[in-house]
Motif scaffolding. Structure first.
Motif, PDB file in Angstrom:
ATOM      1  N   VAL A  97       0.853  -1.192   0.000  1.00  0.00           N
ATOM      2  CA  VAL A  97       0.000   0.000   0.000  1.00  0.00           C
ATOM      3  C   VAL A  97       0.891   1.245   0.000  1.00  0.00           C
ATOM      4  N   PRO A  98       0.652   2.205  -0.890  1.00  0.00           N
ATOM      5  CA  PRO A  98      -0.394   2.255  -1.924  1.00  0.00           C
ATOM      6  C   PRO A  98       0.094   1.894  -3.316  1.00  0.00           C
ATOM      7  N   ALA A  99       1.344   1.417  -3.425  1.00  0.00           N
ATOM      8  CA  ALA A  99       1.918   1.189  -4.750  1.00  0.00           C
ATOM      9  C   ALA A  99       1.115   0.180  -5.565  1.00  0.00           C
ATOM     10  N   VAL A 100       0.698  -0.916  -4.917  1.00  0.00           N
ATOM     11  CA  VAL A 100      -0.036  -1.976  -5.625  1.00  0.00           C
ATOM     12  C   VAL A 100      -1.502  -1.982  -5.224  1.00  0.00           C
ATOM     13  N   LEU A 101      -1.770  -1.868  -3.946  1.00  0.00           N
ATOM     14  CA  LEU A 101      -3.139  -1.930  -3.430  1.00  0.00           C
ATOM     15  C   LEU A 101      -3.514  -0.619  -2.765  1.00  0.00           C
ATOM     16  N   PRO A 102      -4.693  -0.078  -3.077  1.00  0.00           N
ATOM     17  CA  PRO A 102      -5.191   1.063  -2.299  1.00  0.00           C
ATOM     18  C   PRO A 102      -5.580   0.594  -0.912  1.00  0.00           C
ATOM     19  N   GLY A 238      -3.832  -5.792  -9.933  1.00  0.00           N
ATOM     20  CA  GLY A 238      -2.857  -5.918  -8.850  1.00  0.00           C
ATOM     21  C   GLY A 238      -3.389  -6.778  -7.724  1.00  0.00           C
ATOM     22  N   LEU A 239      -4.677  -6.610  -7.388  1.00  0.00           N
ATOM     23  CA  LEU A 239      -5.300  -7.429  -6.345  1.00  0.00           C
ATOM     24  C   LEU A 239      -5.292  -8.905  -6.735  1.00  0.00           C
ATOM     25  N   LEU A 240      -5.635  -9.200  -7.978  1.00  0.00           N
ATOM     26  CA  LEU A 240      -5.624 -10.591  -8.435  1.00  0.00           C
ATOM     27  C   LEU A 240      -4.225 -11.191  -8.330  1.00  0.00           C
TER      28      LEU A 240
END
Length: 354
Positions: A97-102, A238-240
Motif C-alpha cells: 500500500v499504496p503502490a499496488v493496493l489502495p 494488482g489485487l488478483l
C-alpha cells in the motif's frame, strides 16, 4: 448438422453461485437501493444474516465435531494456518500500500485473511483427491466454529488500524446478529435438526438467497456512497496478482509443512485443502456487520479469492487423485464433485451433515 458447443477446460470451473453473485453485483450497480428501499433492504438483510447463523448453528453437529478430536494435531495445524499464518501474510501485504493496493482493497484482503475455512468445498476436493474426508469434515467444522468468535476478535485487533472501522458498537452488533442466533441454533438443534435434514434442499436455496441479499445491500450502499471510484482496472489486476501469490504460498506451506510434520498422505491432503481456503458463506454476512456501507468493496477480495481457490484446487485435487494408489474396493470420487465444490453457501457451517 450443428456442431456441439465446445466444452470449457476442466480446470476452468466457474461456479454457478459465483455467477449469481456477479449478477447481483451488476444489479446493485445498475439499480442500487436508495432512500426507503435502502432502509427496507438493510432491515431485511439484517434478518437474513441472523437467519443464516441460526441455521449454521442448528446444522453443526457438536457430537460429530467432538468425535474428531482424536485428530487434534491436524485440527491445530489447520487452525494455525487459518487464523495465524493467513493474518500474518495479510498484515505483511500492507507493504504493498499504496503502490499496488489502495488502502480499501488492502482492508478487504486483510479481512479475507481473517475469515474461517470452507467446509463443503474442502470436503469435495479432499474426497476427489482421495484424502481423509472425515478429517476434512471435522477440520472445517472446527474452523467455522472458532471463526464465529475469532474472526470478529481478530478484526478488532488488526482492522482498527487499517481503516476497518471496527468499534465496540460493531462488536456488540456481531454478538447480537451472529453469535446469539448461532447459539440459539445450537440449543434448538435437538428439536429442529430433523426438519433441517428433511428440507435441506429448500433451505439451501434460503441460504444462497440470503447471501445474495446481503451482497446486493452491501454493493448498493457502496454505489450510493461512491466508493467504487477508488478502484481502477490496474488496481483490480494488482489485487488478483497479490491473491494468486497468497494462495500459492498457503498451498505450498500447507502441503510441504504437513509433510514435514509427519502427517500421512491422506491427512496432508485434508490439511492442504482445509488450511488454504476461505469461506465466502461465512465471510459475506460478517463483512456486512463489520463494514456497513463499505462492505461492498471490503468483500471484493474475498469473492475473487473464492473463485480462484476453486479453480486452482480442482486442478490440484485431480493431480493428487492421479498419483494415489487405488484402495481395494474404493472407487475414485467423481470428477463432478469438484464442479459443485464451490457451493459451500448451500450448507454453510452445516456442511458437516451426512
Amino acid at each position: 448438422m450443428r456442431r456441439p458447443l465446445p466444452k470449457l477446460p476442466s480446470w476452468l470451473l466457474v461456479d454457478g453461485y459465483v455467477l449469481a453473485l456477479v449478477g447481483t453485483v451488476a444489479l446493485a450497480a445498475v439499480l442500487p437501493a436508495r432512500g426507503p428501499a435502502a432502509t427496507v433492504a438493510e432491515s431485511t438483510s439484517t434478518g437474513a444474516v441472523a437467519l443464516l447463523f441460526f441455521l449454521y448453528g442448528a446444522r453443526l453437529s457438536t457430537r460429530e465435531a467432538m468425535a474428531g478430536l482424536r485428530h487434534w494435531r491436524l485440527h491445530l495445524t489447520v487452525l494455525a494456518c487459518t487464523f495465524v499464518l493467513f493474518p500474518v501474510l495479510g498484515l505483511a501485504a500492507r507493504a504493498l500500500v499504496p503502490a499496488v493496493l489502495p488502502p480499501a482493497l488492502h482492508t478487504g484482503l486483510l479481512f479475507l485473511c481473517l475469515v474461517p475455512s470452507t467446509i463443503q468445498s474442502s470436503i469435495a476436493f479432499t474426497s476427489l483427491a482421495r484424502g481423509n474426508v472425515a478429517a476434512a469434515i471435522c477440520a472445517g467444522s472446527f474452523s467455522s466454529l472458532v471463526g464465529i468468535v475469532a474472526t470478529p476478535l481478530l478484526a478488532g485487533l488488526v482492522l482498527h488500524g487499517s481503516g476497518g472501522g471496527f468499534s465496540a458498537d460493531a462488536l456488540l452488533s456481531i454478538v447480537c446478529r451472529l453469535l446469539v442466533p448461532f447459539a440459539a441454533g445450537q440449543l434448538l438443534r435437538r428439536w429442529v435438526g430433523g426438519f433441517l435434514v428433511r428440507h435441506r434442499k429448500a433451505l439451501g436455496t434460503v441460504d444462497r438467497g440470503s447471501i445474495l441479499l446481503v451482497v446486493y445491500t452491501a454493493f448498493s450502499a457502496g454505489m450510493v456512497e461512491g466508493i467504487w471510484h477508488q478502484v481502477s482496472a490496474p488496481r483490480l489486476l494488482g489485487l488478483l496478482g497479490v491473491e494468486a501469490v497468497l494462495l500459492a504460498v498457503m498451498l505450498t506451506v500447507t502441503s510441504y509443512g504437513a509433510k514435514r510434520l509427519g502427517f500421512p498422505r491422506e491427512d496432508r491432503i485434508a490439511i492442504t485443502f482445509a488450511g488454504s481456503k476461505k469461506s465466502l458463506a461465512t465471510g459475506l454476512p460478517m463483512a456486512s456487520v463489520l463494514f456497513g456501507a463499505q462492505a461492498g468493496l471490503a468483500v471484493l477480495p474475498l469473492m475473487l479469492f473464492h473463485q480462484m481457490q476453486l479453480m486452482v484446487c480442482a486442478v490440484l485435487a485431480k493431480r493428487y487423485a492421479a498419483t494415489a494408489r487405488p484402495a481395494a474396493g474404493t472407487a475414485a470420487a467423481p470428477a463432478g464433485a469438484a464442479a459443485g465444490a464451490g457451493r459451500e453457501a448451500e450448507a454453510g457451517v452445516g456442511g458437516t451433515r451426512g
